[in-house]
Enzyme design. Sequence first.
Site, PDB file in Angstrom:
ATOM      1  CE  LYS A  41      -0.300  -0.720   4.976  1.00 57.64           C
ATOM      2  NZ  LYS A  41      -1.060  -1.343   6.060  1.00 57.64           N
TER       3      LYS A  41
ATOM      4  NE  ARG B 130      -6.078  -0.163  11.796  1.00 66.61           N
ATOM      5  CZ  ARG B 130      -4.948  -0.407  11.142  1.00 66.61           C
ATOM      6  NH1 ARG B 130      -3.947   0.462  11.192  1.00 66.61           N
ATOM      7  NH2 ARG B 130      -4.790  -1.513  10.452  1.00 66.61           N
TER       8      ARG B 130
ATOM      9  CE1 TYR C 180      10.325  32.065   4.122  1.00 69.86           C
ATOM     10  CE2 TYR C 180      10.614  29.696   3.901  1.00 69.86           C
ATOM     11  CZ  TYR C 180      10.228  30.914   3.372  1.00 69.86           C
ATOM     12  OH  TYR C 180       9.755  30.983   2.089  1.00 69.86           O
TER      13      TYR C 180
ATOM     14  CG  MET D 108       7.483  23.448  -0.040  1.00 73.47           C
ATOM     15  SD  MET D 108       6.280  24.346  -1.030  1.00 73.47           S
ATOM     16  CE  MET D 108       5.349  25.205   0.219  1.00 73.47           C
TER      17      MET D 108
HETATM   18  C1  LIG Z   1      -0.205  -2.198   6.682  1.00 71.11           C
HETATM   19  C2  LIG Z   1      -0.736  -3.523   7.064  1.00 71.11           C
HETATM   20  C3  LIG Z   1       0.120  -4.629   7.173  1.00 71.11           C
HETATM   21  C4  LIG Z   1       1.629  -4.498   7.104  1.00 71.11           C
HETATM   22  O1  LIG Z   1       2.065  -4.011   8.344  1.00 71.11           O
HETATM   23  P1  LIG Z   1       3.605  -3.688   8.672  1.00 71.11           P
HETATM   24  O2  LIG Z   1       3.570  -3.239  10.084  1.00 71.11           O
HETATM   25  O3  LIG Z   1       4.019  -2.592   7.743  1.00 71.11           O
HETATM   26  O4  LIG Z   1       4.377  -4.922   8.463  1.00 71.11           O
HETATM   27  C5  LIG Z   1      -0.454  -5.869   7.390  1.00 71.11           C
HETATM   28  N1  LIG Z   1      -1.791  -6.001   7.552  1.00 71.11           N
HETATM   29  C6  LIG Z   1      -2.637  -4.952   7.499  1.00 71.11           C
HETATM   30  C7  LIG Z   1      -4.095  -5.164   7.685  1.00 71.11           C
HETATM   31  C8  LIG Z   1      -2.134  -3.681   7.283  1.00 71.11           C
HETATM   32  O5  LIG Z   1      -2.974  -2.629   7.252  1.00 71.11           O
END
Ligand SMILES: *Cc1c(COP(=O)(O)O)cnc(C)c1O
Length: 350
Positions: free
Chosen positions: A40, A134, A250, A298
């Site tokens: 992701k 979550r 800045y 930036m």
């Molecule tokens: C992001 C995620 C992972 C991977 O987690 P890491 O801590 O980066 O290894 C695995 N399972 C779910 C559901 C996640 O959201």
Amino acid sequence: MPPDLPASTLRLQVDGAALTANWRALDRLSGSANTGAAVKADGYGLGIDLALPPLIKAGAREFFVAHFSEVPALLDHVAPAQVAVLHGPADAGQAAFAAASGIVPVINSVRQAQLWAEAGGGPCHLMVDTGINRLGLPMGALGDPAIAALEVDVLMSHLASADEDAALNALQLERFRGLAATVPARRRSLANSAGIALGTDYAFDLTRPGLSLYGGIAREELSDVIAPVVSLQAQVLQLRDLSAGDGVGYNTIFTAQRPMRAATVSLGYADGFLRSRGPGGTLLFEGETLPIIGRVSMDLTVVDASAANALKEGDFLDIPFDLPTVSAQCGLSQYELLTGLGRRFLRQAG
Ligand SMILES: *Cc1c(COP(=O)(O)O)cnc(C)c1O
């Protein structure tokens, strides 16, 4: 046609061999379980086109993204059935997309189960919440007819505190074992990177590492087996001689106490180099440490280059990116350091 773009002043190198080796190390630690890969957020900031080939070469066959918008980039490399979308379908349009494209939705609620059924259904994963509160189906909703009707490939849950020695780890494991015994599914999956380091009790049929694939040290136990993957460089745009009393950047939060040489670097918070990496932070020239002076802005950062006699305008400086060390220094998590890497870095295999 505009002319070809010149080389970038920001470089991000992805060490594909290290990425391959990290996946294999996590796969070994996963025991008899298969090992997937969380890719992701554009492969944790590396860029999907650079992250996926070394993972595929290593043997990864199942890939997790969060959003549907992330799917097309993966389909340049793998078949739709190898891609799972963690957020699941938020509406009928997303459910229809999942059904038409052949990717695997992760079902997180009764409503998502209904949307998936209405879109025609088929194999899916089911995320059940065992304590992170979550995203995921509450355990109390497992008896819902829409859930019972699902064709579950992977029954999943996610650990809240696997990076610490928390009592919650064993509790989530116990709850997940209970689920595994009662919820019909082909396979089971609980562990992220840190969960893999907790031992093969947590591995079940499939593990889902992310962070540690990319060089993050999710738990201390992994520090010997995980290699850095990302290295970063930024170009010096200008050298200047400061006199005692000159302020830098800045709000001129740095004032030269003596004559000194400063280098202005093409790197800023828009590139993911946040202001928390400023005072106290450093860049490197041929191993020499150059302290950051003044605020990170930036697009620009200034360093004290007094120690680097050979430094010239146009030279590249190394940006420290040892993830646990930098994280401890600036207070950003290893995840934030990776996923914050900006679009202006030229990403290259190397
Ligand atoms: C992001 C995620 C992972 C991977 O987690 P890491 O801590 O980066 O290894 C695995 N399972 C779910 C559901 C996640 O959201």
